[in-house]
Design a protein around this motif. Sequence first.
Motif, short mmCIF file in Angstrom:
data_model
loop_
_atom_site.label_atom_id
_atom_site.label_comp_id
_atom_site.label_asym_id
_atom_site.label_seq_id
_atom_site.Cartn_x
_atom_site.Cartn_y
_atom_site.Cartn_z
N UNK A 433 -8.13 -14.75 5.81
CA UNK A 433 -7.67 -13.96 6.84
C UNK A 433 -6.49 -13.03 5.87
N UNK A 434 -7.08 -11.83 6.76
CA UNK A 434 -6.45 -11.30 6.06
C UNK A 434 -5.12 -10.88 5.85
N UNK A 435 -4.12 -11.03 6.57
CA UNK A 435 -2.79 -11.98 6.79
C UNK A 435 -1.90 -12.91 6.67
N UNK A 436 -3.11 -13.41 5.52
CA UNK A 436 -2.56 -15.07 4.91
C UNK A 436 -1.65 -14.38 4.27
N UNK A 437 -0.35 -14.93 3.79
CA UNK A 437 0.28 -15.07 2.50
C UNK A 437 0.02 -15.16 1.89
N UNK A 438 0.21 -15.05 0.05
CA UNK A 438 -0.34 -15.57 -1.34
C UNK A 438 0.69 -15.08 -2.00
N UNK A 439 2.02 -16.57 -2.67
CA UNK A 439 2.70 -16.25 -2.84
C UNK A 439 3.33 -17.16 -4.45
N UNK A 440 3.40 -16.29 -5.06
CA UNK A 440 3.57 -17.09 -6.42
C UNK A 440 5.37 -17.03 -6.96
N UNK A 441 5.55 -18.33 -7.71
CA UNK A 441 6.43 -18.56 -8.58
C UNK A 441 6.39 -18.64 -10.00
N UNK A 442 6.47 -17.87 -10.33
CA UNK A 442 6.87 -17.60 -12.13
C UNK A 442 7.72 -17.68 -13.09
N UNK A 443 7.48 -17.58 -14.25
CA UNK A 443 9.02 -18.45 -14.65
C UNK A 443 8.78 -16.62 -15.83
N UNK A 444 9.63 -16.25 -15.89
CA UNK A 444 9.53 -14.94 -17.01
C UNK A 444 8.57 -15.12 -18.72
N UNK A 445 8.64 -16.19 -18.87
CA UNK A 445 8.11 -16.49 -20.41
C UNK A 445 7.16 -16.61 -20.17
N UNK A 446 6.26 -17.43 -18.78
CA UNK A 446 4.74 -17.45 -18.63
C UNK A 446 4.39 -16.21 -18.00
N UNK A 447 4.47 -15.21 -17.00
CA UNK A 447 4.26 -14.17 -16.46
C UNK A 447 3.64 -13.34 -17.86
N UNK A 448 4.21 -13.71 -19.13
CA UNK A 448 4.33 -12.59 -20.34
C UNK A 448 2.76 -12.95 -21.06
N UNK A 449 2.32 -14.03 -20.74
CA UNK A 449 0.51 -14.63 -21.16
C UNK A 449 -0.54 -14.04 -20.72
N UNK A 450 -0.13 -13.88 -19.13
CA UNK A 450 -1.02 -13.26 -18.43
C UNK A 450 -0.87 -12.18 -17.51
#
Length: 563
Positions: A433-450
Amino acid sequence: MSEITLGRYLFERLKQVDTNTIFGVPGDFNLALLDKVYEVQGLRWAGNANELNASYAADGYARVKGMSALVTTFGVGELSAMNGIAGSYAEHVGVLHIVGVPSVSSQAKQLLLHHTLGNGDFTVFHRMSANISETTSMLTDISVAPAEIDRCIRATYVNQRPVYLGLPANLVNQKVPASLLKTPIDLSLKENDPEAESEVVETVLNLIREAKNPVILADACCSRHDVKAETKKLIDLTQFPSFVTPMGKGSIDEQNPRFGGVYVGTLSSPSVKEAVESADLVLSIGALLSDFNTGSFSYSYKTKNVVEFHSDHIKIRNATFPGVQMKFALRKLLQTVPEAVKNYKPGPVPAPPTPNSEVPDSASLKQEWLWKQVGKFLREGDIVITETGTAAFGINQAHFPNHTYGISQVLWGSIGYTTGSTLGAAFAAEEIDPKKRVILFIGDGSLQLTVQEISTMVRWGLKPYLFVLNNDGYTIERLIHGPNAEYNGIQPWKHLELLNAFGAKDYENHRVSTVGEWKKLTEDPKFAEGSRIRMIEVMLEVMDAPSSLVAQAQLTAATNAKQ
């Protein structure tokens, strides 16, 4: 067309099982294979930034769609993906790992090819992967290759575990009968042994008849092995108080009046802990009893009347019934359970956490306040992805709308997993469903890996919400050990410049640091529409964390220190 290439056959089969996005990275041993992706209408090649991220993306896609496919090249590519594949194995996620390998003749001659260890051993990487795969296959004979492909796809889907498929470069363009595609792959489960199933169901019914204070506890494999519908019906028919674990969050509709909250052993809220642990019958569905999922193994049932429903066995008290699958056993139980509960009188269930609205708008954001507010922003059908750390623990305090799907890699816990997983989930959501929302919560440290995988989101016009919890480093590690240690620090990034750096055109950036700023943003109707990719930087104090994570960190530190 009487014949097609083996490479096209593979991708046609994946399309038939609704696997429409293929993840991976090109390499010379898989390039001829990747040509075939574009021959199958409706199939797309995601094109990831690296193989590790691709494996995370395949994991996220599979959690939403049922299975996924990942293509890497021999040696260097497949080894880069192995960490993600191991996570899928640990957490019961169906990923078909397709590896483009050197030709059969090159392997037979033990040529000193690139991407090898230089010792003529072409089987070493296959052997490594066998330890984290439900089954494996190295294709060598074109006459049986289609049947092997079908077997591997079935094993991936039915067992919800990774499967390794090696495809030599010289076989890709060899021809097989196109008529083979007319017979669908059988994805059905084999029926349970009738006598064993009947014994299980009757024993469970007797326990239900005698129970005065029963509960239902849904865990990760309730979702992974597709028994959410059966679990919902069991709750509706019995009216038993029902709970989830952190890994099971989203397995039960949290707006159901019989939903009581998240059980994490000693880390549970007092009312949830009392309700679950005082039960005289626990119906546990799809348990994965890891340390972070159980409050460091602090489950404390007062009863021995525990029934564990698993994908390939059922355990009742101390008796195990191998091969009795929970999907069929639950379906049979549902036929007769109304009679068994006719004398049951439903009692109250713990109330959901109440957001604290009395905090002044000028107050700095605190996670103990924040996570109880998140549920107000969520809406039915959302996919919510939380990184291991403050987010994975904090989300347990958020009350989900119905049909909200939670993704959190609580068992494997590979740092940075959720960036790639968000990409995969966003592809899957768009297909549903193109209207389905995807929501990420990630720490600033974790984000730096990927972080590179945000580039792939931009490339495909995907529109997730990217909430970056900026607490200046690895807070979960600081809570466990080394609060002031330099190794738990990171180089600060300018997060709100990332989308522009990755070439995004239609995007939004936001920074929130106070209660008022959070409310203003999340209550904005335009912000609530998933119309573009958004980066939201949430400013937090370094050691601020949900109370449950603080307690878990103390338990983990104590466990690590034991002799």
